[in-house]
Structure formats: C-alpha cells, structure tokens
Motif scaffolding. Structure first.
Motif, mmCIF file in Angstrom:
data_model
loop_
_atom_site.group_PDB
_atom_site.id
_atom_site.type_symbol
_atom_site.label_atom_id
_atom_site.label_comp_id
_atom_site.label_asym_id
_atom_site.label_seq_id
_atom_site.Cartn_x
_atom_site.Cartn_y
_atom_site.Cartn_z
ATOM 1 N N HIS A 109 -3.166 2.035 -0.676
ATOM 2 C CA HIS A 109 -4.688 1.356 -1.061
ATOM 3 C C HIS A 109 -4.825 -0.077 -0.304
ATOM 4 C CE1 HIS A 109 -7.507 0.745 -4.105
ATOM 5 N NE2 HIS A 109 -7.158 -0.749 -3.908
ATOM 6 N N LEU A 110 -3.962 -0.775 -0.507
ATOM 7 C CA LEU A 110 -4.227 -2.270 0.143
ATOM 8 C C LEU A 110 -4.448 -1.964 1.576
ATOM 9 C CD1 LEU A 110 -1.561 -4.181 -2.000
ATOM 10 C CD2 LEU A 110 -4.092 -4.183 -2.247
ATOM 11 N N ALA A 111 -3.637 -1.310 2.268
ATOM 12 C CA ALA A 111 -3.969 -1.167 3.686
ATOM 13 C C ALA A 111 -5.227 -0.822 4.209
ATOM 14 C CB ALA A 111 -2.905 -0.220 4.502
ATOM 15 N N GLN A 112 -5.875 0.456 3.131
ATOM 16 C CA GLN A 112 -7.095 1.079 3.404
ATOM 17 C C GLN A 112 -8.181 0.047 3.230
ATOM 18 O OE1 GLN A 112 -7.315 4.408 0.590
ATOM 19 N NE2 GLN A 112 -6.601 5.748 2.229
ATOM 20 N N LYS A 113 -8.013 -1.064 2.438
ATOM 21 C CA LYS A 113 -8.713 -1.923 1.925
ATOM 22 C C LYS A 113 -8.852 -3.145 3.204
ATOM 23 C CE LYS A 113 -10.544 -0.800 -2.057
ATOM 24 N NZ LYS A 113 -12.027 -1.039 -2.428
ATOM 25 N N GLY A 114 -8.068 -3.058 4.128
ATOM 26 C CA GLY A 114 -8.053 -3.812 5.122
ATOM 27 C C GLY A 114 -6.978 -5.040 5.068
ATOM 28 N N LEU A 115 -6.245 -5.180 4.015
ATOM 29 C CA LEU A 115 -5.268 -5.914 3.854
ATOM 30 C C LEU A 115 -4.152 -5.655 5.197
ATOM 31 C CD1 LEU A 115 -5.110 -8.068 1.212
ATOM 32 C CD2 LEU A 115 -3.138 -6.886 0.921
ATOM 33 N N ASN A 116 -3.382 -6.704 5.391
ATOM 34 C CA ASN A 116 -2.212 -6.542 6.399
ATOM 35 C C ASN A 116 -1.081 -6.368 5.501
ATOM 36 O OD1 ASN A 116 -3.552 -6.801 8.780
ATOM 37 N ND2 ASN A 116 -3.862 -8.930 8.790
ATOM 38 N N CYS A 117 -0.847 -5.002 5.214
ATOM 39 C CA CYS A 117 0.276 -4.767 4.470
ATOM 40 C C CYS A 117 1.090 -3.577 5.066
ATOM 41 C CB CYS A 117 0.372 -4.831 3.125
ATOM 42 S SG CYS A 117 -0.581 -3.266 2.472
ATOM 43 N N PRO A 118 2.496 -3.270 4.889
ATOM 44 C CA PRO A 118 2.962 -2.153 5.705
ATOM 45 C C PRO A 118 2.297 -0.888 5.169
ATOM 46 C CG PRO A 118 4.697 -3.400 4.785
ATOM 47 C CD PRO A 118 3.479 -4.135 4.107
ATOM 48 N N LEU A 119 1.736 0.129 5.963
ATOM 49 C CA LEU A 119 1.264 1.204 5.608
ATOM 50 C C LEU A 119 2.339 2.568 5.600
ATOM 51 C CD1 LEU A 119 -1.210 3.252 5.015
ATOM 52 C CD2 LEU A 119 -1.285 3.652 7.431
ATOM 53 N N PRO A 120 2.628 2.993 4.363
ATOM 54 C CA PRO A 120 3.787 4.165 4.343
ATOM 55 C C PRO A 120 3.173 5.368 5.367
ATOM 56 C CG PRO A 120 3.099 3.256 2.026
ATOM 57 C CD PRO A 120 2.186 2.697 2.998
ATOM 58 N N VAL A 121 4.003 5.696 5.948
ATOM 59 C CA VAL A 121 3.521 6.888 7.042
ATOM 60 C C VAL A 121 3.780 8.295 6.303
ATOM 61 C CG1 VAL A 121 3.871 8.012 9.241
ATOM 62 C CG2 VAL A 121 4.033 5.661 8.999
ATOM 63 N N ASN A 122 2.903 9.194 6.281
ATOM 64 C CA ASN A 122 3.012 10.500 5.666
ATOM 65 C C ASN A 122 4.005 11.388 6.692
ATOM 66 O OD1 ASN A 122 1.658 9.882 3.112
ATOM 67 N ND2 ASN A 122 -0.051 10.739 3.875
ATOM 68 N N ASN A 123 4.626 12.440 6.264
ATOM 69 C CA ASN A 123 5.286 13.017 6.960
ATOM 70 C C ASN A 123 4.468 14.504 7.343
ATOM 71 O OD1 ASN A 123 5.562 14.846 4.595
ATOM 72 N ND2 ASN A 123 7.782 13.983 4.358
#
Lengths: 321, 321
Positions: A71-85
C-alpha cells in the motif's frame, strides 16, 4: 546483525524458480536485522532482499505487514515492495521459514544523524502517516501501555541487578503512565520502530524506510515520540534541541500536530522510553548462551525516561509555537 | 560470518574520499569471511567490497596478498582486484584497521558442489597455478609441516576430550608425515584455502576465486590435495570418486601433474587433512566467550585423514592413468 538460517543452494533455487525475477548472479547474507535473516540478492533483473522471518515475527501478522508495504509503495512512499511470485502471492517458504522477496532500496543508514537528517526524517514520518490513512488493515500495538506491566513482571525480580532502584522507579512510572496515558489522539498506521537503522539516506534526503515489522495502529504522535527518543539524544545522554526542533518542524511542514497531540507529547515520550527500556531489559536478562546479537543497553532508555519526567511542554523538545 | 568492526559514517566517508570510485549509494555489512570484516559497497561507479583486516591477518603480509591479487587479475584470472586510491596505493586504514577496497565479483558459492562444479574448480585451480608462475612475491607456507607440532602442542592435553584416542592418533600421524613428507615438488603460488565458500560460480562455470589470505609459496599438488579434501567428500564422510575424477581431470586438462606429484598425492592429502584438523582443533578448544563464529568440527578432518591412510595410489582419488 545475524544470519540465523542458512539456506541451501537447492532450496534457494527452488524458491527463486517460483518468481519471475531473472537469474541469480550473487547472494550474500547481510549482517543486518535483529529479528530476521536477510540475504542480498542480485539477479539479471535487479537487486532484491530475501527475508526469512524468524520466530519473533508472528506469522499471522505477515499479511498485514506485506499488505501495508505494498500500500505504502503504491502511494509513492520509498519503502520495500514485496514482490509477488508467479502465483501472485508475496509470502512463500524457504528452509522451513516464511519468506519474502522485497525490492532493494539504495541509501545509507546514518548512525549519527545531524539536525538536517532529523528534519528530513520528520517529513518522511509525516508522509508515512498520511500515506497509511486509507490502508484498510488494522493491527493493535502489542507493545503499548497494556503490555508494559506483563513485560516488567518478567524482569522485575532482577531489575536491580542492572541498576540500583530500577524496579522501584519503573513501578512508580508505570502507575503514573497508567493514570495519565492519553486516549483518543489522531491515530492510524505508525511505524513504531523508526530507529536510525531503519531509515536510509542519500546525501541529506530520505531514500527509504524499512523494517515495518512493528507497524501497527496507534496514535501518530506516539510515533513522533519514538523518533524524538531514537534520533535527538546524543551519546552522552543529552537531548539535542536543535535536532528536536528540526524533526518537529519537518513533521509539521507535512502534517500539523493538533493541540491534544502537542499536550500529550511529554507523556508519549515517557511511554515510548518505557517501551524500549522494558523490551531491552527483558532481552538483557535473557541472553541465550551463544547468542549472536549483543543486547542493547536498557539503561539508555531509563535515562531518557528520566529526562522526559522533567519536561513540562513540547516546546522543550523544540516545537515552535 | 561476522562483522567484527563497525565503521562510523564519518570514518567511511573520509576513507572513500581518498578513492575515485564515485558516490556511495549503499553499504551493508556482509555475513561472510571468518577472518575479516566485509562490507558490500554500491557506488555510482560500480560494486565493491570494503575489507577490514582483523587480527588474524598479519599486516606485514598484506602487500604480498594485494600484489598477488593484482598480478592474477592482470593475468585474466577472475579474482578481486584491489582498487588503488588517489595516491596510487591499495592499502589504507579505517577504524584503526588496515583496509582495502576490492572489486565485487558476481557468482554464488555452492555449498554442495556437483561433479561438474568439481571439474570446473580443478581447471580454475590449475589456471591459478599457471597465472602465479611469474609473480615475484614469495611467502613461505606458515601452516605446513613445521607448524603442525607446535599447533598440536597447544591442543594435545585436551585432544582426548574431543575424541578418545585423538592425541595418540595425531602423534603417530605427525611422526609418519615427518618421515614421508615430499620435498622438491613443482612449487609456486598456491591458494591454500580454496574451500567452497571461496569459489563463485555462475551456472556451472567458475566466475571468481576469492580470499587469498592464506596464499603462499608451496607445492602445487598440495593445493590439489586441499581441494580434494574440501570438495570431494560427502557430508556422511564418504569420498565421492566421481567428484575426485572430475576435479583431477579438470586440473590436468590445464596443467598436467608429473609422476612425483602423483606419487605424493596420498601423503599430501593426509598432510592437508592434518593442517585443517589441527587449526580447527585449536579453535575448537579456544572458543572465546561471546564468540560470533561457530567453530568448525576438527573431527571431520580426523575422519578424512583416516580415509587417506588407506589410500595407496592417486587412482583411488579418481586420477585417470
């Protein structure tokens, strides 16, 4: 700093085949993260972190943490994005542990922040609070007021072996906090552990926030109090008002604290100091033989708590009226 | 695996300013290297490793090791290249420790090598031996025959607490090795510690050799013996002849062993097993309280030594006649 779980080549290969992230060129265990095992992973498609969750993280909480980061990454926050398998899931298993792959963030964790760093951190914290407002996950703070008495009960009998009078001081303070703890403050997603190792900078700009594994729903101003404790004291125990001023101004430039939050700041600082003193004290008294991690000094937070006892108003932390 | 020395931001910045390697984007302590502290360093110009030498590496030996790596890299061997600072020197100081920046090598250290890996390793080892022939540095092997009796003297009194009869077995074996140790074999630069953690692969190709801090001048075939011990035994202690065959064939395809070397291989294997048994035994008996590194099992090498006692000819390691 530690690698708790060794991953065999076969296990790693099998796990990575469930992802569409290219061919692995290198991976290294990294000496970071007290709670989890982290590997730096470089592939033909980019750089990632492979995190294996060790026992201290409750598996049932992982969907909250991972959903929050997405959610936070989508909002443009610089945080790690969990990668989907390949199956569209972010959470997998390696070596018997829940595991995720997250994007790698550039930047350096400063160990001795300047006032400029504190100002940037204040702004990033406020942005995090705003970005989390429309996240629909919810997780109570498991280390707030109600948790402190049971934590203290684990350590009380031995507390005075760490510092004479610590048991008595803590008792009195817990009673006082219970009587004065603020309710009904503006609340939402807080990071709850935004120490300097969890904030990356490039130059004086924040390039990333990491380690959301204490994130929860609680008062925004409590997060501010945690950061004042973690960022604005010097090694000798003195409070650096210039840093406090920079952090609070940085925060307020993005999200203004309301009158209730300002009034509550001293007691929230005491509470946050109590929280870290207690968890450190329990860890300090329970270092397992052969431990890889050096326990942190609980008395650092006992001294900070004592500082806050003499604070009457948030101005003393540098809040500009 | 450990980070022994923490480097402050200020120290790191000051050190990196003496190099022309761009702006730092990230650095992470890596859980690798038993002897030294290593940081992964990513800059605007590329990826590097910052190594801080801890006490076990003699500072006087560093120019030999660094010069050797530069020589081998120039010869086209995939090994880390020490980067010169603005003054043209590769050796500097950080946090009170001798320190270097070396280029980062891609690749993965396989923990359970296949016969294919062993074959590639054999070829890479022979190339290393050839590439080192015109290097003009010289360093005696400080952990060869003459060192074993003094090492054993440190551990002898407690040896039987580790395994019943170990003291007696080792005594007998040291006498036998002293009487039969080969002299005058083809010699030159050997790696002397080419365990699986020091060899990187991409797929089944060797992409890099690292950790030259035991490199010295000794018999090439002794290096082959070290690799047979380190790569061709299974976890259950059995010798995998297919792996031995692949390694020796890989080696011979690049550099042929001569008749003396072939004849000496069994005793060299015993000697190399003795060397690792003894250093592990001393470490095992002297684990400092609070040690970050788990000592390795000396008995693994006592068992390997016992295997070699029954070997009559290098054919039993897989050497094709």
């Amino acid at each position: 700093m530690a690698v708790y779980t060794e991953v065999s080549d076969e296990e790693l290969s099998a796990f990575l085949e469930t992802y569409d992230i290219g061919t692995v060129l290198s991976y290294k265990g990294i000496a970071e993260g007290v709670e989890n095992t982290n590997y730096f992973l470089h592939t033909t498609k980019g750089s990632y972190i492979l995190t294996l969750y060790e026992k201290r993280v409750r598996e049932a909480d992982l969907p909250f943490f991972l959903g929050l980061m997405q959610h936070l990454a989508q909002k443009g926050l610089n945080c790690p994005l969990p990668v989907n398998n390949r199956r569209g899931e972010s959470l997998g298993r390696v070596a018997g542990r829940p595991a995720v792959i997250i994007t790698f963030l550039e930047g350096i964790a400063v160990r001795r922040p300047t006032a400029q760093h504190c100002g940037a951190l204040g702004g990033a914290l406020a942005k995090l609070h705003l970005a989390g407002r429309d996240f629909d996950g919810h997780r109570p703070n498991a280390l707030s007021l109600e948790a402190w008495a049971p934590l203290f009960a684990q350590a009380e009998a031995q507390a005075d072996t760490v510092s004479q009078g610590l048991a008595e001081r803590t008792h009195r303070e817990l009673a006082s906090l219970g009587a004065s703890w603020p309710r009904g403050l503006p609340s939402g997603i807080i990071h709850a552990d935004l120490f300097t190792d969890n904030v990356f900078f490039i130059g004086s700009e924040v390039s990333g926030l990491i380690d959301f594994y204490f994130a929860c729903t609680d008062a925004f101003a409590y997060d501010v109090a945690i950061c004042l404790n973690a960022w604005c004291f010097e090694i000798d125990g003195s409070f650096n008002l210039t840093k406090g001023r920079a952090m609070l101004a940085g925060y307020q430039a993005v999200r203004r604290l309301d009158a209730d939050e300002i009034e509550a700041l001293p007691v929230l600082c005491r509470g946050s100091a109590m929280r870290f003193m207690l968890t450190r004290l329990v860890d300090w008294l329970n270092v397992p033989p052969g431990a890889l991690v050096k326990p942190k000094d609980p008395l650092e937070y006992d001294r900070k708590l004592n500082f806050h006892r003499h604070v009457k108003h948030a101005r003393e932390y540098g809040l500009e009226a």
